[in-house]
Design a protein around this motif. Structure first.
Motif, mmCIF file in Angstrom:
data_model
loop_
_atom_site.group_PDB
_atom_site.id
_atom_site.type_symbol
_atom_site.label_atom_id
_atom_site.label_comp_id
_atom_site.label_asym_id
_atom_site.label_seq_id
_atom_site.Cartn_x
_atom_site.Cartn_y
_atom_site.Cartn_z
ATOM 1 N N ASP A 1 0.858 -1.191 0.000
ATOM 2 C CA ASP A 1 0.000 0.000 0.000
ATOM 3 C C ASP A 1 0.890 1.236 0.000
ATOM 4 N N GLU A 2 0.586 2.171 -0.902
ATOM 5 C CA GLU A 2 1.427 3.362 -1.031
ATOM 6 C C GLU A 2 0.622 4.456 -1.734
ATOM 7 N N TYR B 1 -0.423 6.786 -4.627
ATOM 8 C CA TYR B 1 -0.398 6.519 -6.065
ATOM 9 C C TYR B 1 0.620 7.395 -6.796
ATOM 10 N N THR C 1 7.388 4.217 -8.731
ATOM 11 C CA THR C 1 7.599 2.806 -8.431
ATOM 12 C C THR C 1 7.990 2.059 -9.705
ATOM 13 N N GLU D 1 -8.093 1.164 -0.898
ATOM 14 C CA GLU D 1 -8.218 2.295 -1.829
ATOM 15 C C GLU D 1 -8.828 3.435 -1.039
ATOM 16 N N TYR E 1 -4.382 7.047 -2.068
ATOM 17 C CA TYR E 1 -3.528 6.034 -1.435
ATOM 18 C C TYR E 1 -4.208 4.681 -1.550
ATOM 19 N N ARG F 1 -0.983 -0.791 -4.335
ATOM 20 C CA ARG F 1 -0.322 -0.562 -5.621
ATOM 21 C C ARG F 1 0.096 -1.864 -6.284
ATOM 22 N N SER F 2 0.303 -2.913 -5.475
ATOM 23 C CA SER F 2 0.677 -4.204 -6.053
ATOM 24 C C SER F 2 0.286 -5.328 -5.109
ATOM 25 N N TYR G 1 0.347 -5.450 -10.630
ATOM 26 C CA TYR G 1 0.698 -4.091 -10.203
ATOM 27 C C TYR G 1 -0.065 -3.038 -11.006
#
Length: 265
Positions: free
Chosen positions: A23-24, A26, A30, A217, A225, A228-229, A247
């Motif tokens: 989780d990160e 957006y 990356t 999400e 946020y 992300r994968s 991803y």
């Protein structure tokens, strides 16, 4: 924040099975799953800090990380993603590496770090927020473990949901090979959230509620946020490694799978 579930030394065909959501924000740069650092490390790459949240090597080394949820953070802390990378690049055992970082552990914001060496069948869990911010290092016992944003196996509701679903999936397939993509899709895309009374209560309910699902999400004050994968890393008893990553790339979900054999030392 991330979440991971893994089985260690408890499956008839797979000494190690891992599912991991990263989780990160957006907006954070990356790089997707790939061989890097001269093809010595396989994993995704944080384009800002240069480290990784999950990686492995041809020599059978594995490292993964989640953040620890806390009220107070260090403003100019070292990047936590550097820790898995340093272990993967080193020749130290998991225990030796944990001892090496003991003096600097408090220069990082809270983290949970798991280090494994498949060739020696050793795995340790490293946690830098145990009482008065001392570093804790513990050998990981055989079985199923879940890592959220508290200490290993803390019974957060989403951790217990993931543990239950993971065990159920593994039991369904018994000694046969679990389908890696289906496993990721069924277990790591769960959007069920907690009731307010079940939240950890570290931050406000308004902040914690959108983070209480396995797949996240959310719109936070600092921006969009979420997950992300979603990754799966399986190691077979014949030393065959399968690393799968689904991803998010510019609003499109993509996937990549890499397989290789652990080399003899």
């Amino acid at each position: 924040m991330c979440i991971a579930v893994f089985m260690w030394q408890a499956h008839p065909k797979y000494p190690f099975l891992l599912l991991h959501n990263r989780d990160e924000y957006y907006s954070r740069a990356t790089e997707a799953l790939a061989w890097w650092e001269g093809e010595s490390v396989l994993g995704g790459k944080d384009g800002v800090g240069g480290g990784t949240w999950l990686g492995c090597t041809r020599e059978g080394r594995i490292a993964f990380l989640t953040n620890f949820r806390e009220l107070d953070t260090i403003r100019h802390a070292k990047t936590r993603g550097d820790l898995p990378l340093r272990f993967l690049q080193s020749n130290k055992s998991p225990q030796e590496f944990a001892e090496e970082i003991e003096e600097e552990a408090q220069q990082y914001n809270g983290f949970n770090l798991v280090l494994a060496d498949m060739c020696s069948s050793t795995m340790v869990y490293v946690f830098n927020r145990l009482k008065q911010f001392h570093l804790s290092v513990a050998k990981v016992t055989p079985g199923i473990h879940v890592l959220t944003n508290a200490a290993l196996d803390s019974p957060w509701p989403k951790a217990e949901r993931l543990r239950h679903n993971f065990k159920e999936f593994i039991d369904e397939y018994g000694e046969s090979d679990p389908p890696i993509k289906e496993m990721v899709e069924k277990l790591m895309t769960n959007t069920v959230k907690d009731e307010e009374c079940m939240l950890p209560g570290i931050h406000s309910p308004e902040r914690e509620y959108p983070l209480s699902s396995i797949f996240v999400e959310a719109q936070l004050p600092a921006g969009h946020y979420g997950t992300r994968s979603s990754s799966a890393l399986f190691v077979k008893s014949n030393k065959e490694v399968t690393f799968y990553e689904k991803y998010l790339d510019q609003s499109q979900w993509k996937e990549k799978m890499v397989t290789y054999k652990i080399s003899e030392r």
